[in-house]
Design an enzyme around this catalytic site. Structure first.
Site, PDB file in Angstrom:
ATOM      1  N   VAL A 153       0.855  -0.951   0.178  1.00  0.00           N
ATOM      2  CA  VAL A 153      -0.111   0.179   0.146  1.00  0.00           C
ATOM      3  C   VAL A 153       0.482   1.402  -0.132  1.00  0.00           C
ATOM      4  O   VAL A 153       0.413   2.812  -0.410  1.00  0.00           O
ATOM      5  CB  VAL A 153      -0.838   0.173   0.948  1.00  0.00           C
ATOM      6  N   SER A 212      -8.691   3.402  15.089  1.00  0.00           N
ATOM      7  CA  SER A 212      -8.764   2.715  16.724  1.00  0.00           C
ATOM      8  C   SER A 212      -9.273   2.935  18.437  1.00  0.00           C
ATOM      9  O   SER A 212      -9.156   4.685  17.782  1.00  0.00           O
ATOM     10  CB  SER A 212      -7.382   1.851  16.116  1.00  0.00           C
ATOM     11  N   TYR A 262       1.622   5.085  17.057  1.00  0.00           N
ATOM     12  CA  TYR A 262       0.315   4.682  16.586  1.00  0.00           C
ATOM     13  C   TYR A 262      -0.817   5.027  16.742  1.00  0.00           C
ATOM     14  O   TYR A 262      -1.986   5.524  15.477  1.00  0.00           O
ATOM     15  CB  TYR A 262       0.240   2.895  16.862  1.00  0.00           C
ATOM     16  N   LYS A 299      -3.718   6.562  13.582  1.00  0.00           N
ATOM     17  CA  LYS A 299      -5.146   6.391  13.910  1.00  0.00           C
ATOM     18  C   LYS A 299      -5.570   7.504  14.277  1.00  0.00           C
ATOM     19  O   LYS A 299      -7.517   7.100  13.766  1.00  0.00           O
ATOM     20  CB  LYS A 299      -5.082   5.278  14.484  1.00  0.00           C
TER      21      LYS A 299
HETATM   22  P1  NAP Z   1      -2.773  -7.819  11.198  1.00  0.00           P
HETATM   23  O1  NAP Z   1      -3.713  -9.275  11.207  1.00  0.00           O
HETATM   24  O2  NAP Z   1      -1.804  -7.621  11.304  1.00  0.00           O
HETATM   25  O3  NAP Z   1      -3.260  -7.659   9.814  1.00  0.00           O
HETATM   26  C1  NAP Z   1      -2.660  -6.463   9.032  1.00  0.00           C
HETATM   27  C2  NAP Z   1      -3.201  -6.825   7.303  1.00  0.00           C
HETATM   28  O4  NAP Z   1      -2.326  -5.720   6.406  1.00  0.00           O
HETATM   29  C3  NAP Z   1      -2.278  -7.580   6.928  1.00  0.00           C
HETATM   30  O5  NAP Z   1      -3.034  -8.012   5.923  1.00  0.00           O
HETATM   31  C4  NAP Z   1      -0.869  -6.564   6.235  1.00  0.00           C
HETATM   32  O6  NAP Z   1      -0.151  -7.676   5.078  1.00  0.00           O
HETATM   33  C5  NAP Z   1      -1.756  -5.498   5.804  1.00  0.00           C
HETATM   34  N1  NAP Z   1      -0.316  -4.849   5.802  1.00  0.00           N
HETATM   35  C6  NAP Z   1      -0.146  -4.189   6.694  1.00  0.00           C
HETATM   36  N2  NAP Z   1       0.799  -3.427   5.854  1.00  0.00           N
HETATM   37  C7  NAP Z   1       0.746  -3.196   4.618  1.00  0.00           C
HETATM   38  C8  NAP Z   1       1.621  -3.167   2.947  1.00  0.00           C
HETATM   39  N3  NAP Z   1       2.423  -2.037   3.473  1.00  0.00           N
HETATM   40  N4  NAP Z   1       1.343  -2.988   1.969  1.00  0.00           N
HETATM   41  C9  NAP Z   1      -0.107  -3.983   2.383  1.00  0.00           C
HETATM   42  N5  NAP Z   1      -0.543  -4.931   3.354  1.00  0.00           N
HETATM   43  C10 NAP Z   1       0.070  -4.836   4.858  1.00  0.00           C
HETATM   44  O7  NAP Z   1      -3.961  -6.908  12.021  1.00  0.00           O
HETATM   45  P2  NAP Z   1      -5.634  -6.336  11.838  1.00  0.00           P
HETATM   46  O8  NAP Z   1      -5.847  -6.475  13.742  1.00  0.00           O
HETATM   47  O9  NAP Z   1      -6.236  -7.646  11.628  1.00  0.00           O
HETATM   48  O10 NAP Z   1      -5.461  -5.327  11.765  1.00  0.00           O
HETATM   49  C11 NAP Z   1      -6.506  -4.652  11.206  1.00  0.00           C
HETATM   50  C12 NAP Z   1      -6.507  -3.081  11.119  1.00  0.00           C
HETATM   51  O11 NAP Z   1      -7.351  -2.677  12.192  1.00  0.00           O
HETATM   52  C13 NAP Z   1      -5.422  -2.739  10.908  1.00  0.00           C
HETATM   53  O12 NAP Z   1      -5.318  -1.456   9.964  1.00  0.00           O
HETATM   54  C14 NAP Z   1      -5.103  -2.064  12.896  1.00  0.00           C
HETATM   55  O13 NAP Z   1      -4.543  -1.250  12.521  1.00  0.00           O
HETATM   56  C15 NAP Z   1      -6.527  -1.711  12.977  1.00  0.00           C
HETATM   57  N6  NAP Z   1      -6.348  -2.494  14.276  1.00  0.00           N
HETATM   58  C16 NAP Z   1      -6.897  -3.001  14.502  1.00  0.00           C
HETATM   59  C17 NAP Z   1      -6.596  -3.815  16.122  1.00  0.00           C
HETATM   60  C18 NAP Z   1      -6.834  -4.970  17.005  1.00  0.00           C
HETATM   61  O14 NAP Z   1      -6.704  -5.086  17.826  1.00  0.00           O
HETATM   62  N7  NAP Z   1      -6.690  -6.880  16.046  1.00  0.00           N
HETATM   63  C19 NAP Z   1      -7.204  -2.574  17.139  1.00  0.00           C
HETATM   64  C20 NAP Z   1      -7.331  -1.192  16.017  1.00  0.00           C
HETATM   65  C21 NAP Z   1      -7.123  -1.059  14.894  1.00  0.00           C
HETATM   66  P3  NAP Z   1       0.773  -9.155   5.023  1.00  0.00           P
HETATM   67  O15 NAP Z   1      -0.604  -9.871   5.734  1.00  0.00           O
HETATM   68  O16 NAP Z   1       1.257  -8.793   3.279  1.00  0.00           O
HETATM   69  O17 NAP Z   1       1.341  -8.224   6.178  1.00  0.00           O
END
Ligand code: NAP
Length: 245
Positions: free
Chosen positions: A62, A140, A153, A157
């Site tokens: 991205v 977030s 972070y 966000k």
């Molecule tokens: P995750 O399991 O770590 O997944 C992150 C995703 O983003 C993966 O598909 C990763 O692809 C992709 N990504 C990261 N950097 C990228 C890049 N440079 N180019 C293309 N793709 C990229 O995280 P998640 O928990 O599902 O989080 C998803 C969203 O929710 C994020 O924006 C995160 O900040 C937000 N969020 C999560 C939480 C939580 O508690 N989990 C809380 C608040 C907000 P790869 O597989 O190729 O690395």
């Protein structure tokens, strides 16, 4: 709920993005799954195909604007339009404010802010001709309340909230609704490094006294993409089990 809608989900390889892609396919959408490589999107591709229409794949980092532009052109060529965008790809790296390195702060802003803005610009060009479309950005709870060790972070966000509200104001007249979801602690790879006392402390802060599942965030994303939320724009919806009340 999303029959015939063409929806792009970024970061669909795992976690919230994968759960969202599968749920949207179940709801009848033509899902476009984004991943960084063909290999890491295979599992999602199989899961989506198992419940709905075969997904269209777009592969890019991205932070690579020209690759994002090329993918947008491929979507235009294949479908001629885009009805929904889930700006989900994101990274979290922790570090106390006094110690966190410039490269770490920069890389979080590149992925969590710049790429989200650029993805919205490209998507909006495919949405302008639609009567209605919907963008959901993933912020977030940390972007609203902050957290020790997460200043950069949190800032990235919080930026997502500002850009969501601004775009909602600019694009309402064009029929594009723009909202954000603010998850609390969701059990994915992003939070898997939390262990022991640190995890217990977070749990004690959650009124429902349990961590969230990716599918519970996906449910709210589906609502925001669908006509069920036809009069909702510029909002940030918390999905946090009552962490912030
Ligand atoms: P995750 O399991 O770590 O997944 C992150 C995703 O983003 C993966 O598909 C990763 O692809 C992709 N990504 C990261 N950097 C990228 C890049 N440079 N180019 C293309 N793709 C990229 O995280 P998640 O928990 O599902 O989080 C998803 C969203 O929710 C994020 O924006 C995160 O900040 C937000 N969020 C999560 C939480 C939580 O508690 N989990 C809380 C608040 C907000 P790869 O597989 O190729 O690395």
């Amino acid at each position: 709920m999303l029959k015939d809608k063409v929806v792009l989900v970024t970061g669909a390889s795992r976690g919230i993005g994968q759960a969202t892609a599968v749920l949207l396919a179940k709801a009848g959408a033509q899902v476009i799954i984004h991943g960084r490589s063909n290999g890491n999107i295979e599992e999602t591709e199989a899961a989506v195909t198992g419940v709905g229409l075969a997904p269209f794949k777009v592969i890019y980092d991205v932070t690579d604007e020209s690759a994002m532009k090329q993918a947008t052109m491929a979507i235009k060529k294949k479908f001629g339009r885009l009805d929904g965008l889930v700006n989900n790809a994101g990274v979290m790296q922790e570090g106390l404010l006094g110690m966190v390195k410039t490269e770490v702060m920069q890389s979080m802003f590149d992925v969590n802010v710049m790429a989200v803005l650029q993805q919205m610009q490209f998507a909006s060009r495919l949405m302008m001709k639609n009567e209605t479309s919907s963008i959901v950005n993933i912020s977030s709870i940390i972007g609203q309340k902050g957290a020790k060790g997460s200043a950069a972070y949190a800032a990235s966000k919080a930026a997502v909230v500002g850009l969501t509200m601004s775009a909602a104001k600019e694009w309402a007249a064009k029929g594009i609704r723009v909202n954000a979801v603010a998850p609390g602690f969701i059990e994915t790879d992003l939070t898997s490094h939390y262990k022991g006392d640190q995890k217990e402390a977070v749990l004690n802060n959650i009124k429902m006294h349990r961590f969230g599942h990716a599918e519970e965030v996906a449910n709210v994303i589906l609502f925001l993409l669908s006509d069920m939320s036809s009069y909702v724009t510029g909002q940030v919806i918390g999905v946090d089990g009552g962490m912030v009340i």
